[in-house]
Design an enzyme around this catalytic site. Structure first.
Site, PDB file in Angstrom:
ATOM      1  N   ALA A  66      -9.117   2.034  -8.161  1.00 12.87           N
ATOM      2  CA  ALA A  66     -10.693   1.932  -8.558  1.00 12.87           C
ATOM      3  C   ALA A  66     -11.280   3.005  -7.641  1.00 12.87           C
ATOM      4  CB  ALA A  66     -10.967   0.570  -8.037  1.00 12.87           C
ATOM      5  N   GLY A 109      -5.467   0.335  -8.827  1.00 12.03           N
ATOM      6  CA  GLY A 109      -6.017   0.006 -10.119  1.00 12.03           C
ATOM      7  C   GLY A 109      -5.256   0.605 -11.103  1.00 12.03           C
ATOM      8  N   GLU A 112      -1.940  -0.779 -11.579  1.00 13.91           N
ATOM      9  CA  GLU A 112      -2.537  -2.190 -12.492  1.00 13.91           C
ATOM     10  C   GLU A 112      -2.708  -2.190 -14.062  1.00 13.91           C
ATOM     11  OE1 GLU A 112      -5.299  -3.076  -9.419  1.00 13.91           O
ATOM     12  OE2 GLU A 112      -4.555  -4.911  -8.972  1.00 13.91           O
ATOM     13  N   GLU A 132      -3.979  -0.838  -1.598  1.00 13.49           N
ATOM     14  CA  GLU A 132      -5.197  -1.462  -1.147  1.00 13.49           C
ATOM     15  C   GLU A 132      -5.281  -1.980   0.005  1.00 13.49           C
ATOM     16  OE1 GLU A 132      -3.613  -2.091  -4.189  1.00 13.49           O
ATOM     17  OE2 GLU A 132      -4.894  -1.993  -5.806  1.00 13.49           O
TER      18      GLU A 132
HETATM   19  N1  CAA Z   1     -11.475   6.630  -5.587  1.00  9.42           N
HETATM   20  C1  CAA Z   1     -12.261   7.703  -5.435  1.00  9.42           C
HETATM   21  N2  CAA Z   1     -12.022   9.025  -5.308  1.00  9.42           N
HETATM   22  C2  CAA Z   1     -10.655   9.066  -5.401  1.00  9.42           C
HETATM   23  C3  CAA Z   1      -9.540   8.147  -5.538  1.00  9.42           C
HETATM   24  C4  CAA Z   1     -10.371   6.905  -5.786  1.00  9.42           C
HETATM   25  N3  CAA Z   1      -9.163   5.684  -5.766  1.00  9.42           N
HETATM   26  N4  CAA Z   1      -8.437   8.705  -5.399  1.00  9.42           N
HETATM   27  C5  CAA Z   1      -8.561  10.114  -5.360  1.00  9.42           C
HETATM   28  N5  CAA Z   1     -10.162  10.445  -5.350  1.00  9.42           N
HETATM   29  C6  CAA Z   1     -10.576  11.647  -5.026  1.00  9.42           C
HETATM   30  C7  CAA Z   1     -10.513  12.198  -3.743  1.00  9.42           C
HETATM   31  O1  CAA Z   1     -11.490  11.681  -2.750  1.00  9.42           O
HETATM   32  C8  CAA Z   1     -10.766  13.740  -4.045  1.00  9.42           C
HETATM   33  O2  CAA Z   1     -12.065  14.110  -4.353  1.00  9.42           O
HETATM   34  P1  CAA Z   1     -12.879  15.190  -3.378  1.00  9.42           P
HETATM   35  O3  CAA Z   1     -12.120  16.309  -4.127  1.00  9.42           O
HETATM   36  O4  CAA Z   1     -14.182  15.241  -3.890  1.00  9.42           O
HETATM   37  O5  CAA Z   1     -12.466  15.062  -1.895  1.00  9.42           O
HETATM   38  C9  CAA Z   1      -9.909  13.905  -5.283  1.00  9.42           C
HETATM   39  O6  CAA Z   1      -9.908  12.759  -5.853  1.00  9.42           O
HETATM   40  C10 CAA Z   1      -8.482  14.358  -5.127  1.00  9.42           C
HETATM   41  O7  CAA Z   1      -7.947  13.517  -4.132  1.00  9.42           O
HETATM   42  P2  CAA Z   1      -7.199  14.131  -2.724  1.00  9.42           P
HETATM   43  O8  CAA Z   1      -7.785  15.155  -2.181  1.00  9.42           O
HETATM   44  O9  CAA Z   1      -6.932  12.867  -1.838  1.00  9.42           O
HETATM   45  O10 CAA Z   1      -5.837  14.386  -3.501  1.00  9.42           O
HETATM   46  P3  CAA Z   1      -4.207  14.602  -2.613  1.00  9.42           P
HETATM   47  O11 CAA Z   1      -3.415  15.219  -3.506  1.00  9.42           O
HETATM   48  O12 CAA Z   1      -4.406  14.793  -1.341  1.00  9.42           O
HETATM   49  O13 CAA Z   1      -4.156  12.748  -2.620  1.00  9.42           O
HETATM   50  C11 CAA Z   1      -3.741  10.631  -3.446  1.00  9.42           C
HETATM   51  C12 CAA Z   1      -3.905  12.084  -3.682  1.00  9.42           C
HETATM   52  C13 CAA Z   1      -2.451  10.145  -2.412  1.00  9.42           C
HETATM   53  C14 CAA Z   1      -3.727   9.728  -4.741  1.00  9.42           C
HETATM   54  C15 CAA Z   1      -5.180  10.205  -2.673  1.00  9.42           C
HETATM   55  O14 CAA Z   1      -6.213  10.641  -3.387  1.00  9.42           O
HETATM   56  C16 CAA Z   1      -5.178   8.746  -2.577  1.00  9.42           C
HETATM   57  O15 CAA Z   1      -4.572   8.249  -1.641  1.00  9.42           O
HETATM   58  N6  CAA Z   1      -6.140   8.252  -3.099  1.00  9.42           N
HETATM   59  C17 CAA Z   1      -6.676   6.970  -3.096  1.00  9.42           C
HETATM   60  C18 CAA Z   1      -5.400   5.908  -3.593  1.00  9.42           C
HETATM   61  C19 CAA Z   1      -5.862   4.642  -3.578  1.00  9.42           C
HETATM   62  O16 CAA Z   1      -6.187   3.957  -2.216  1.00  9.42           O
HETATM   63  N7  CAA Z   1      -6.090   3.614  -4.557  1.00  9.42           N
HETATM   64  C20 CAA Z   1      -6.369   2.269  -4.460  1.00  9.42           C
HETATM   65  C21 CAA Z   1      -7.963   2.123  -4.732  1.00  9.42           C
HETATM   66  S1  CAA Z   1      -8.645   0.529  -4.530  1.00  9.42           S
HETATM   67  C22 CAA Z   1      -8.349  -0.227  -6.146  1.00  9.42           C
HETATM   68  O17 CAA Z   1      -7.719   0.266  -6.792  1.00  9.42           O
HETATM   69  C23 CAA Z   1      -8.462  -1.505  -6.019  1.00  9.42           C
HETATM   70  C24 CAA Z   1      -8.111  -2.487  -7.211  1.00  9.42           C
HETATM   71  O18 CAA Z   1      -7.219  -3.054  -7.233  1.00  9.42           O
HETATM   72  C25 CAA Z   1      -8.837  -2.274  -8.478  1.00  9.42           C
END
Ligand code: CAA
Length: 258
Positions: A66, A109, A112, A132
């Site tokens: 998400a 998500g 999921e 999460e």
């Molecule tokens: N939401 C918003 N933006 C996201 C995102 C997310 N879940 N995941 C990645 N992005 C964005 C980053 O902010 C980044 O944007 P910018 O270039 O503008 O800075 C871009 O995508 C590229 O990401 P990274 O620079 O972080 O890329 P990376 O290769 O270094 O890392 C990753 C990749 C490990 C997937 C890392 O992006 C990450 O950990 N993302 C978040 C994963 C996460 O926590 N997901 C759970 C979300 S909460 C949820 O999903 C609740 C639910 O159950 C519904």
């Protein structure tokens, strides 16, 4: 091909719909626009009489979860009043088979909605997880429920409590994905499987999907009865006679959905 702001949908003459999540700069993070468009695209695929849906992500992720930027300032009231995230469940409610083609990250998500797919094909570089907990929340689109049913309590607790990621090989070993292929072959493998399923009798396919899903929701005795009733029912249709005649005549079956 229909292009939305955050995704695209193409439904071929072969009955295969390809839905591509398309916010690659944000690793296909699932925001409100995408959720609304996703529901609209599923309706469009249904109207176009798609027989199988393939779901994939553009770029280096299936979906990284998400959208955290969108969620950060939301309050309890915002989340509950809008029943935020609920529309994603529409994927699990589709009657046609769904195949997830996962390249790269399927996190939060993203993991999921991948788990809502009936068949999950992963590239060897794919990774899965429910991170999460590190954000001060828990999974909210079925991650504690579907993951536990799919991989069991021990594995689900490990993933949900530590937030650690598993690679495609481990995901396959614990039963989270159906097949692992090279990253370059993921979409072709999924489309080939989809075309194969689309060529079978639609009623038999629907019966098979409904019966397998029942296994999660009923005691064995009820599930076996449900299966047998469906099995008997399929003898009401011409596709059963055609499928069996084709086998005995040593020729390909020509199903008509009759
Ligand atoms: N939401 C918003 N933006 C996201 C995102 C997310 N879940 N995941 C990645 N992005 C964005 C980053 O902010 C980044 O944007 P910018 O270039 O503008 O800075 C871009 O995508 C590229 O990401 P990274 O620079 O972080 O890329 P990376 O290769 O270094 O890392 C990753 C990749 C490990 C997937 C890392 O992006 C990450 O950990 N993302 C978040 C994963 C996460 O926590 N997901 C759970 C979300 S909460 C949820 O999903 C609740 C639910 O159950 C519904």
């Amino acid at each position: 091909m229909s292009t939305y702001d955050t995704l695209s949908l193409a439904v071929g003459d072969d009955g295969v719909a390809l839905l591509t999540l398309n916010r690659p700069d944000a690793l296909n993070a699932l925001n409100s626009t995408m959720m609304r468009e996703f529901a609209e695209a599923l309706d469009e695929a249904t109207r176009a009489e798609a027989r199988v849906l393939v779901l994939t992500g553009a770029g280096r992720a299936f979906a990284a979860g998400a959208d955290i930027a969108e969620m950060r300032d939301r309050t309890f009231g915002d989340m509950t009043d809008a029943d935020h995230l609920s529309l994603w469940e529409r994927l699990a409610q589709l009657r046609i088979p769904t195949i997830g083609a996962v390249n790269g990250f399927a996190l939060g998500g993203g993991c999921e909605i991948a788990m809502m797919c009936d068949v999950l094909i992963a590239g060897e570089g794919a990774s899965f997880g429910q991170p999460e907990i590190a954000l001060g929340i828990i999974p909210g689109i079925g991650g504690t429920q579907r993951l536990t049913r799919i991989v069991g309590k021990a594995q689900a607790m490990d993933l949900v409590l530590t937030g650690r990621r598993v690679d495609a090989a481990e995901a396959h070993r614990i039963g989270l994905v159906s097949r692992v292929v090279s990253d370059a072959d993921v979409l072709d493998e999924a489309l080939t499987a989809a075309r194969k399923i689309a060529g079978f009798s639609a009623r038999a396919v629907r019966a098979a999907k409904e019966c397998v899903l029942r296994a999660d929701q009923t005691p064995l005795s009820e599930g076996l009865l449900f299966e047998r009733r469906w099995f008997h029912s399929l003898f009401a249709f011409a596709d059963q006679t055609e499928g069996m005649s084709a086998f005995l005549d040593k020729r390909p079956a020509r199903f008509t959905d009759g």
